[in-house]
Design a protein around this motif. Structure first.
Motif, PDB file in Angstrom:
ATOM      1  N   LEU A  27       8.972  36.117  36.045  1.00 21.93           N
ATOM      2  CA  LEU A  27       8.139  36.973  36.646  1.00 21.93           C
ATOM      3  C   LEU A  27       7.203  37.957  35.648  1.00 21.93           C
ATOM      4  O   LEU A  27       6.550  38.546  35.599  1.00 21.93           O
ATOM      5  N   LEU A  28       7.885  38.001  34.847  1.00 19.89           N
ATOM      6  CA  LEU A  28       6.959  39.468  33.523  1.00 19.89           C
ATOM      7  C   LEU A  28       5.970  38.653  32.859  1.00 19.89           C
ATOM      8  O   LEU A  28       4.557  39.505  32.739  1.00 19.89           O
ATOM      9  N   VAL A  29       6.026  36.989  32.287  1.00 23.82           N
ATOM     10  CA  VAL A  29       4.498  37.056  31.556  1.00 23.82           C
ATOM     11  C   VAL A  29       3.811  36.909  32.651  1.00 23.82           C
ATOM     12  O   VAL A  29       2.482  37.560  32.340  1.00 23.82           O
ATOM     13  N   PRO A  30       2.968  36.212  33.845  1.00 24.63           N
ATOM     14  CA  PRO A  30       2.486  36.256  34.845  1.00 24.63           C
ATOM     15  C   PRO A  30       1.691  37.649  35.464  1.00 24.63           C
ATOM     16  O   PRO A  30       0.621  37.925  34.940  1.00 24.63           O
ATOM     17  N   MET A  31       3.192  39.012  35.241  1.00 21.12           N
ATOM     18  CA  MET A  31       2.353  40.068  35.559  1.00 21.12           C
ATOM     19  C   MET A  31       1.546  40.644  33.643  1.00 21.12           C
ATOM     20  O   MET A  31       0.784  41.472  33.898  1.00 21.12           O
ATOM     21  N   LEU A  32       1.932  40.321  32.951  1.00 20.05           N
ATOM     22  CA  LEU A  32       1.299  40.654  31.267  1.00 20.05           C
ATOM     23  C   LEU A  32       0.550  39.774  31.069  1.00 20.05           C
ATOM     24  O   LEU A  32      -1.126  40.571  31.130  1.00 20.05           O
ATOM     25  N   ALA A  33      -0.158  38.282  32.376  1.00 20.90           N
ATOM     26  CA  ALA A  33      -1.376  38.187  32.186  1.00 20.90           C
ATOM     27  C   ALA A  33      -2.153  38.802  32.528  1.00 20.90           C
ATOM     28  O   ALA A  33      -3.366  38.401  33.221  1.00 20.90           O
ATOM     29  N   LEU A  34      -1.305  38.588  34.201  1.00 16.59           N
ATOM     30  CA  LEU A  34      -2.817  39.514  35.107  1.00 16.59           C
ATOM     31  C   LEU A  34      -3.805  41.360  34.480  1.00 16.59           C
ATOM     32  O   LEU A  34      -4.352  41.340  34.866  1.00 16.59           O
ATOM     33  N   GLY A  35      -1.956  41.588  34.004  1.00 17.44           N
ATOM     34  CA  GLY A  35      -2.350  42.730  33.708  1.00 17.44           C
ATOM     35  C   GLY A  35      -3.653  42.710  32.487  1.00 17.44           C
ATOM     36  O   GLY A  35      -4.196  43.820  32.066  1.00 17.44           O
ATOM     37  N   THR A  36      -3.306  41.929  32.001  1.00 13.79           N
ATOM     38  CA  THR A  36      -4.387  41.655  30.782  1.00 13.79           C
ATOM     39  C   THR A  36      -5.896  41.280  31.726  1.00 13.79           C
ATOM     40  O   THR A  36      -7.019  41.736  30.663  1.00 13.79           O
ATOM     41  N   LEU A  37      -5.813  40.508  32.502  1.00 17.47           N
ATOM     42  CA  LEU A  37      -6.748  40.188  32.855  1.00 17.47           C
ATOM     43  C   LEU A  37      -7.907  41.585  33.230  1.00 17.47           C
ATOM     44  O   LEU A  37      -9.380  41.675  33.534  1.00 17.47           O
ATOM     45  N   MET A  38      -7.188  42.280  33.851  1.00 16.72           N
ATOM     46  CA  MET A  38      -7.316  43.508  34.583  1.00 16.72           C
ATOM     47  C   MET A  38      -8.209  44.086  33.578  1.00 16.72           C
ATOM     48  O   MET A  38      -8.637  44.905  34.115  1.00 16.72           O
ATOM     49  N   LEU A  39      -7.179  44.027  32.815  1.00 15.23           N
ATOM     50  CA  LEU A  39      -7.951  45.059  31.674  1.00 15.23           C
ATOM     51  C   LEU A  39      -9.733  44.897  30.654  1.00 15.23           C
ATOM     52  O   LEU A  39     -10.256  45.784  30.712  1.00 15.23           O
ATOM     53  N   VAL A  40      -9.139  43.492  31.000  1.00 16.86           N
ATOM     54  CA  VAL A  40     -10.387  42.667  30.522  1.00 16.86           C
ATOM     55  C   VAL A  40     -11.569  43.664  31.453  1.00 16.86           C
ATOM     56  O   VAL A  40     -12.668  43.412  31.353  1.00 16.86           O
ATOM     57  N   GLN A  41     -11.231  42.662  32.474  1.00 16.51           N
ATOM     58  CA  GLN A  41     -12.108  43.334  34.059  1.00 16.51           C
ATOM     59  C   GLN A  41     -12.749  44.679  34.129  1.00 16.51           C
ATOM     60  O   GLN A  41     -13.643  45.544  33.743  1.00 16.51           O
ATOM     61  N   ALA A  42     -11.484  45.391  33.725  1.00 17.89           N
ATOM     62  CA  ALA A  42     -11.885  47.069  33.883  1.00 17.89           C
ATOM     63  C   ALA A  42     -12.331  47.211  32.843  1.00 17.89           C
ATOM     64  O   ALA A  42     -13.197  48.648  32.575  1.00 17.89           O
ATOM     65  N   TYR A  43     -13.241  46.642  31.841  1.00 21.29           N
ATOM     66  CA  TYR A  43     -13.913  47.136  30.371  1.00 21.29           C
ATOM     67  C   TYR A  43     -14.751  46.842  30.522  1.00 21.29           C
ATOM     68  O   TYR A  43     -15.977  47.865  30.396  1.00 21.29           O
ATOM     69  N   PHE A  44     -15.006  45.518  31.223  1.00 23.23           N
ATOM     70  CA  PHE A  44     -16.795  45.280  31.849  1.00 23.23           C
ATOM     71  C   PHE A  44     -17.286  45.737  32.759  1.00 23.23           C
ATOM     72  O   PHE A  44     -18.230  46.119  32.685  1.00 23.23           O
ATOM     73  N   ALA A  45     -15.843  46.282  33.791  1.00 27.17           N
ATOM     74  CA  ALA A  45     -16.097  47.592  34.391  1.00 27.17           C
ATOM     75  C   ALA A  45     -17.158  48.946  34.194  1.00 27.17           C
ATOM     76  O   ALA A  45     -18.339  49.148  34.633  1.00 27.17           O
TER      77      ALA A  45
END
Length: 460
Positions: A18-36
């Motif tokens: 459960l946590l590994v996919p959440m961390l991966a999704l959180g990392t993608l969201m951080l990258v998307q937040a940076y580009f945004a």
């Protein structure tokens, strides 16, 4: 070492999944937040470039046949920020000739529209360049020109970091909340499993009563499976207790007879009486030893952990050796013992000592129950072992009963009632089919043919 020492817990495995996919999704969201954040900063500062270029374009005039502008300080001040960027501007005519400005900025070749933007490297500086295509406003002369405005990226990067930090703090707060919810949810979801484990540990090891717990559907299936296992164990224990009781009775009878005979012989003074008593005691001892050997064989068959590995063996050799071992006793009893085998080897995947034990028990049973002729036979297509005799046989109604331990085929028989039970266990261990049929159906006595049919897939 306990098998649970190195095995991962179910709680840990669920958290990982459960946590590994959440961390991966959180990392993608951080990258998307940076580009945004970077895109937002670019749009904000691009509007400043657009406003500055419009202010400059409004000041462009034609004077003495040439383009000319009077740049107001406010046009460039709007591009300045706390980051103290460097600001550049330039005016070019329609033929890309530099007219005025504080730097000769390059053109933008691609794109459409009156205002275009791009990132460039210029004199070792990273610039954001905006180019406006415009023309003079007079009705007589509408000469086109370009206003090029650029500034360094310090202000954009500062705004990007500010926006990204705000987004990152919100995402971290949401991630911590989600992790807490996952930890609590997994622990609550596994609570019934913990209850089941505690209920099993708290049980008396001597009881095999079914489990009675209210559990979710998935664990209810596990509970029912455990209850089925406990029910089978109860049946096994009942069979074991019955077997132990029968075995103790079977052993106690000849041992009591030995003790009584010995006590009676000790009261006699005649050596011939002692000799007769010793002969009877010897016969009882032989029967007791045979019974003990059969009990041990049956116990080994009922213990799957002691089952040896099957190997390819020659059934003809097994049959000949069984006849050789029993030939002396059958000869003394006046029994004609023979063997019939093919001229070549018949290979079968089996446990050698078990097949030898089966043949020994079948020969012994036939000799004890009145047979005068016994034949051990090996057959092919299908592969089979059989023992045929000319004794009284077994009635059809008794053929299943005689496979039970301590059940004798006929009253007054000399056997212990274990021989055919052992043969049945050996047949099941080899996935073979055991059949008991009359050797001569229309004759009297009909005799008996005991046959083991081996499965074809286990034949080499």
């Amino acid at each position: 070492m306990s098998p649970t020492v190195n095995s991962p817990s179910l709680y840990r495995r669920l958290l990982i999944w459960l946590l590994v996919p959440m961390l991966a999704l959180g990392t993608l969201m951080l990258v998307q937040a940076y580009f945004a954040s970077r895109d937002t900063a670019d749009r904000a500062f691009d509007r400043l470039l657009e406003s500055a270029s419009l202010s400059i374009a409004e000041q462009v005039k034609r004077q003495q046949g040439q383009l000319w502008m009077d740049l107001p300080p406010a046009a460039l001040k709007m591009l300045a920020s706390n980051a103290e960027e460097r600001v550049f501007y330039a005016l070019y005519d329609a033929h890309d000739n530099f007219i005025s400005g504080n730097a000769e900025l390059p053109p933008i070749d691609d794109g459409q529209g009156s205002m275009r933007f791009t990132n460039i490297q210029w004199h070792d500086m990273s610039l954001r360049l905006g180019v406006r295509h415009s023309q003079l406003e007079g009705w007589r002369d509408r000469q086109p020109f370009e206003v090029r405005v650029a500034h360094t990226r310090e202000g954009r990067e500062a705004l990007t970091q500010t926006l990204f930090q705000g987004s990152m703090l919100r995402l971290i707060a949401m991630a911590m909340l989600a992790i807490g919810v996952v930890l609590l949810g997994v622990r609550m979801a596994l609570m019934p499993l913990t209850q089941l484990r505690r209920a099993i540990r708290a049980r008396d090891p001597r009881t095999l009563a079914p489990l009675d717990l209210t559990l979710p559907r998935e664990l209810a299936e596990l509970r029912e499976t455990l209850n089925d296992l406990l029910a089978r164990m109860r049946r096994v224990r009942a069979n074991q207790e019955r077997f132990i009781g029968d075995a103790s009775h079977q052993l106690r009878t000849p041992l009591a007879g030995l003790s009584a005979r010995a006590e009676l012989a000790l009261r006699q003074d005649d050596p011939r009486a002692w000799h007769d008593a010793l002969g009877v005691m010897r016969g009882s001892a032989d029967k007791t030893a045979r019974l003990a050997s059969q009990l041990l064989s049956l116990t080994r068959l009922n213990n799957p952990e002691s089952m040896p590995e099957a190997r390819d063996i020659d059934l003809c050799d097994i049959a000949r050796q069984a006849v050789r071992d029993a030939l002396s006793s059958c000869h003394r009893a006046g029994i004609d013992l023979g063997v019939e085998t093919p001229p070549h080897a018949v290979i079968q995947l089996a446990v050698q000592w078990q097949l030898a034990e089966a043949l020994a028990n079948l020969i012994d049973n036939a000799s004890r129950y009145g047979a005068s002729r016994i034949t051990v036979r090996v057959g092919e297509a299908p592969t089979r072992l059989e023992v045929e005799d000319d004794g009284p046989g077994i009635p059809e109604a008794q053929r299943l009963l005689v496979l039970r331990p301590f059940h004798r085929g006929m009253e007054g028989g000399q056997g212990s009632g274990l021989g055919l039970a052992i043969v049945d266990g050996i047949a099941r261990a080899h996935a073979a089919r055991l059949t008991l049929v009359p050797a001569r159906p229309n004759a009297e006595p009909p005799g008996l043919r005991v046959r083991l049919h081996f499965p074809e897939e286990s034949t080499s």
